[in-house]
Design an enzyme around this catalytic site. Structure first.
Site, PDB file in Angstrom:
ATOM      1  N   ASN A  46     -12.852  22.374  49.181  1.00 24.95           N
ATOM      2  CA  ASN A  46     -12.875  22.644  50.176  1.00 24.95           C
ATOM      3  C   ASN A  46     -12.019  22.028  50.863  1.00 24.95           C
ATOM      4  O   ASN A  46     -10.526  21.290  51.371  1.00 24.95           O
ATOM      5  CB  ASN A  46     -13.242  23.487  51.457  1.00 24.95           C
ATOM      6  CG  ASN A  46     -13.640  24.465  51.254  1.00 24.95           C
ATOM      7  OD1 ASN A  46     -12.574  25.505  50.807  1.00 24.95           O
ATOM      8  ND2 ASN A  46     -15.385  25.271  52.122  1.00 24.95           N
ATOM      9  N   HIS A  50      -8.742  24.490  53.048  1.00 22.38           N
ATOM     10  CA  HIS A  50     -10.330  25.720  53.955  1.00 22.38           C
ATOM     11  C   HIS A  50      -8.940  27.352  52.957  1.00 22.38           C
ATOM     12  O   HIS A  50      -9.726  28.104  53.149  1.00 22.38           O
ATOM     13  CB  HIS A  50     -10.437  25.591  55.253  1.00 22.38           C
ATOM     14  CG  HIS A  50     -11.490  24.703  55.189  1.00 22.38           C
ATOM     15  ND1 HIS A  50     -12.342  25.005  54.826  1.00 22.38           N
ATOM     16  CD2 HIS A  50     -11.584  23.693  55.230  1.00 22.38           C
ATOM     17  CE1 HIS A  50     -13.328  24.131  55.595  1.00 22.38           C
ATOM     18  NE2 HIS A  50     -12.718  22.895  55.723  1.00 22.38           N
ATOM     19  N   GLU A  62     -20.850  30.442  51.061  1.00 20.61           N
ATOM     20  CA  GLU A  62     -20.396  31.126  50.094  1.00 20.61           C
ATOM     21  C   GLU A  62     -21.430  31.258  48.770  1.00 20.61           C
ATOM     22  O   GLU A  62     -21.385  31.274  47.665  1.00 20.61           O
ATOM     23  CB  GLU A  62     -19.966  29.338  48.892  1.00 20.61           C
ATOM     24  CG  GLU A  62     -20.650  28.874  48.866  1.00 20.61           C
ATOM     25  CD  GLU A  62     -21.676  27.269  50.002  1.00 20.61           C
ATOM     26  OE1 GLU A  62     -21.863  26.388  49.237  1.00 20.61           O
ATOM     27  OE2 GLU A  62     -20.948  27.962  51.047  1.00 20.61           O
ATOM     28  N   ASP A  87      -9.963  30.085  51.363  1.00 20.78           N
ATOM     29  CA  ASP A  87     -10.730  31.290  51.319  1.00 20.78           C
ATOM     30  C   ASP A  87     -10.342  32.250  50.859  1.00 20.78           C
ATOM     31  O   ASP A  87     -10.786  33.743  50.233  1.00 20.78           O
ATOM     32  CB  ASP A  87      -9.879  31.732  53.112  1.00 20.78           C
ATOM     33  CG  ASP A  87     -10.547  31.152  54.101  1.00 20.78           C
ATOM     34  OD1 ASP A  87     -11.386  30.490  54.153  1.00 20.78           O
ATOM     35  OD2 ASP A  87     -10.277  30.650  54.842  1.00 20.78           O
TER      36      ASP A  87
END
Length: 297
Positions: free
Chosen positions: A171, A176, A207, A180
Site C-alpha cells: 500500500n 491503497h 489483509e 483494494d
C-alpha cells in the site's frame, strides 16, 4: 384433569407459536416432531405426514437445498453426539437459513437432537465483505463456535489462516487503490476454489483471511490450500517490497483434523503456524496436524 395431555398440548402450542422452524429427531434418526413454522419455511405439503418416520419430509426438504450432501454430512457427523452446531444453509430459491442444533437425552427417544431453523435471508448480505465478496468478520465470529464440528474419520476438516506478505509496504508503494484491487483478486481466487456451500471463507482483517474446507481425504484439503497459494502467486501482481518474490504472495497456517477440537485450540495452533510461515521466508504453508504434531510443507 389429565396433566400429561395438558402438558403435551401446551408444549406443542408453545412450539407452534415460535418464529423458528423446529425439527426433533430421535436416536434412531426418526423425525418425531415438526412445528408449524418448520413446515411453512420448508414448504412441506400438509399431506406429508410423519407416518414413515419422517423420511418423506426429509427428502422433500433436501430437494430444496443447494448442497444436500453437505447438509447430510453435518447431520451424520453430529448424530448421537453431544456437540452443538450453529451455521447457515442455502436454499435453491435464494433463501438463507441459520441452522442450530443441540442434543438431549430422552427416556423414550434416547440421545435425540433438536434442530432450529431461522430465516436470515434479509440480513445475510450485511455479513458480506463488500470488497472481496467473502464473508466478513462479524459472520466469522458467529460461526467460530462450530469450526470443527464436522470432523470425523470419514470427513476431514481443513482450517487456514493466511495473509498477504508485506501488504502494508504494498500500500505504501503502490497506493491503497491498488491494494483494494489486490484484495478483490484474492477474493476471486478463494471463491473459485471453494466447491461446497458447507465450505466458508472470511476476510477477518485488513489483509487476513480465514478458510474452512471439508473433504473426505486429507490430501484434498492440503491440495486446496496449495492451489490457492499457487494461484495468488500466479496472478503476477508486482510487489517490489516483497523480495525475493517481487510479486504478491501469501503466507498461510493450515490445520487438518479428523476429530472435533475446541475452536480456541484450532485458532491458536493455526495462527502459530501462520507465523512460522512468515518466519521461514513467507510465500509458503505451514501445516499443523491438529490430531498429532505439526510440520512444514
Amino acid at each position: 384433569m389429565d396433566y400429561q395431555v395438558l402438558n403435551t398440548e401446551l408444549l406443542e402450542n408453545v412450539l407452534d407459536a415460535l418464529p423458528d422452524g423446529i425439527l426433533i429427531v430421535s436416536s434412531q434418526r426418526q423425525v418425531v416432531y415438526t412445528n408449524v413454522r418448520f413446515r411453512e419455511m420448508w414448504h412441506i405439503p400438509q399431506d406429508i405426514e410423519l407416518a414413515d418416520e419422517g423420511r418423506a419430509i426429509m427428502q422433500f426438504a433436501l430437494s430444496q437445498l443447494v448442497d444436500p450432501e453437505g447438509f447430510m454430512r453435518i447431520v451424520e457427523a453430529l448424530h448421537q453426539t453431544t456437540q452443538t452446531l450453529d451455521d447457515e444453509i442455502r436454499m435453491r430459491d435464494g433463501r438463507v437459513f441459520r441452522r442450530r442444533s443441540v442434543s438431549f437425552l430422552d427416556r423414550d427417544l434416547g440421545q435425540s437432537r433438536i434442530w432450529i431453523f431461522t430465516d436470515v435471508t434479509s440480513i445475510t448480505y450485511s455479513h458480506i465483505d463488500t470488497l472481496t465478496g467473502l464473508l466478513n468478520r462479524n459472520k466469522f465470529e458467529r460461526h467460530f463456535s462450530s469450526l470443527s464440528v464436522a470432523a470425523s474419520p470419514e470427513l476431514v476438516v481443513g482450517i487456514a489462516i493466511f495473509d498477504l506478505d508485506h501488504f502494508k509496504l504494498f500500500n505504501d508503494t503502490y497506493g491503497h487503490s491498488a491494494g483494494d484491487d489486490v484484495l478483490r483478486n484474492i477474493g476471486k481466487v478463494i471463491s473459485e476454489h471453494l466447491q461446497r456451500t458447507s465450505d466458508a471463507a472470511y476476510r477477518v482483517g485488513g489483509e487476513e483471511f480465514f478458510l474452512q474446507y471439508h473433504s473426505r481425504t486429507r490430501e484434498d484439503v492440503i491440495e486446496l490450500m496449495n492451489n490457492i497459494r499457487s494461484a495468488v502467486e500466479a496472478l503476477n501482481i508486482p510487489h517490489k517490497a516483497n523480495p525475493p518474490y517481487n510479486r504478491v504472495t501469501i503466507s498461510c497456517g493450515f490445520g487438518v483434523c479428523t476429530q472435533p477440537k475446541s475452536p480456541e485450540f484450532i485458532y491458536r495452533q493455526v495462527d502459530n503456524a501462520l507465523y512460522k510461515s512468515k518466519a521461514n521466508g513467507r510465500n509458503q504453508i505451514t501445516l499443523v496436524e491438529l490430531d498429532e504434531l505439526s510440520y512444514s510443507i
